[in-house]
Design a protein around this motif. Structure first.
Motif, PDB file in Angstrom:
ATOM      1  N   SER A 178      -7.390  -2.652  -4.819  1.00 36.81           N
ATOM      2  CA  SER A 178      -6.013  -3.145  -4.782  1.00 36.81           C
ATOM      3  C   SER A 178      -5.208  -2.562  -3.630  1.00 36.81           C
ATOM      4  N   GLY A 179      -5.788  -1.642  -2.887  1.00 35.56           N
ATOM      5  CA  GLY A 179      -5.091  -1.046  -1.750  1.00 35.56           C
ATOM      6  C   GLY A 179      -4.489   0.315  -2.008  1.00 35.56           C
ATOM      7  N   ASN A 180      -4.650   0.857  -3.219  1.00 32.04           N
ATOM      8  CA  ASN A 180      -4.156   2.205  -3.500  1.00 32.04           C
ATOM      9  C   ASN A 180      -4.948   3.215  -2.682  1.00 32.04           C
ATOM     10  N   LEU A 181      -4.246   4.190  -2.099  1.00 29.66           N
ATOM     11  CA  LEU A 181      -4.903   5.250  -1.346  1.00 29.66           C
ATOM     12  C   LEU A 181      -5.441   6.295  -2.321  1.00 29.66           C
TER      13      LEU A 181
ATOM     14  N   GLN B 116      -0.254   8.042  -3.697  1.00 30.30           N
ATOM     15  CA  GLN B 116      -1.698   8.215  -3.589  1.00 30.30           C
ATOM     16  C   GLN B 116      -2.232   8.989  -4.780  1.00 30.30           C
TER      17      GLN B 116
ATOM     18  N   GLU C 213     -13.244   0.597   0.942  1.00 28.91           N
ATOM     19  CA  GLU C 213     -12.752   0.753   2.315  1.00 28.91           C
ATOM     20  C   GLU C 213     -12.552   2.232   2.626  1.00 28.91           C
TER      21      GLU C 213
ATOM     22  N   ARG D  80      -9.491   3.317   0.114  1.00 28.53           N
ATOM     23  CA  ARG D  80      -8.565   2.402  -0.564  1.00 28.53           C
ATOM     24  C   ARG D  80      -9.341   1.810  -1.727  1.00 28.53           C
ATOM     25  N   ASP D  81      -8.705   1.753  -2.897  1.00 27.99           N
ATOM     26  CA  ASP D  81      -9.348   1.068  -4.013  1.00 27.99           C
ATOM     27  C   ASP D  81      -9.232  -0.441  -3.767  1.00 27.99           C
TER      28      ASP D  81
ATOM     29  N   GLY E 288       0.807  -1.226   0.000  1.00 26.54           N
ATOM     30  CA  GLY E 288       0.000   0.000   0.000  1.00 26.54           C
ATOM     31  C   GLY E 288       0.830   1.261   0.000  1.00 26.54           C
TER      32      GLY E 288
ATOM     33  N   MET F 206     -11.037   5.178   4.562  1.00 28.88           N
ATOM     34  CA  MET F 206      -9.852   5.475   5.364  1.00 28.88           C
ATOM     35  C   MET F 206     -10.055   6.739   6.197  1.00 28.88           C
TER      36      MET F 206
END
Length: 136
Positions: free
Chosen positions: A124-127, A82, A103, A121-122, A78, A105
């Motif tokens: 895939s975990g990208n902020l 961003q 998700e 978070r998308d 992660g 944040m």
């Protein structure tokens, strides 16, 4: 002379899953889907900014095995840069994205440096941060 950003690459684990976030939750439109050697790159654009596009691809698409592996490790942690989007109605955008199951944040707050923003978070975990300019 003028210069502008044409596109930004976003590394994701699964391009089809990412479409549910970037297309369905954020409202970007699919402009192109290019397949090559078992991978594909999906280009998305915003009706509000016709010249700016996002390109979704998986870590190994168009990269060496070693580079793809390294990028995959960063994605899992992660720690990729961003993304920051701007909206004219943060509260409505926040509710739409939250309803998609993304998700959360950070719920919308007024930042001391000016904008009101939120973060997700998308898949895939990208902020992903979404900001609205402060009211004058």
């Amino acid at each position: 002379m003028t210069i502008s950003l044409q596109y930004c690459n976003i590394t994701v684990n699964d391009t089809d899953e990412a479409l549910g976030f970037y297309r369905d939750a954020l409202g970007f439109e699919v402009r192109n889907d290019v397949a090559s050697e078992g991978f594909h790159w999906i280009t998305l654009g915003s009706p509000a900014q016709p010249g700016l596009e996002l390109v979704l691809s998986v870590p190994h698409a168009g990269r060496s095995q070693a580079d793809g592996d390294t990028l995959q490790e960063l994605l899992v942690k992660g720690v990729l840069p961003q993304l920051v989007f701007r909206t004219d109605d943060l509260d409505a955008t926040f509710e739409k994205v939250r309803a998609s199951g993304a998700e959360v944040m950070q719920e919308p707050i007024d930042q001391p440096w000016g904008p009101r923003d939120c973060a997700f978070r998308d898949p895939s975990g990208n902020l992903v941060r979404i900001a609205q300019a402060p009211k004058a």
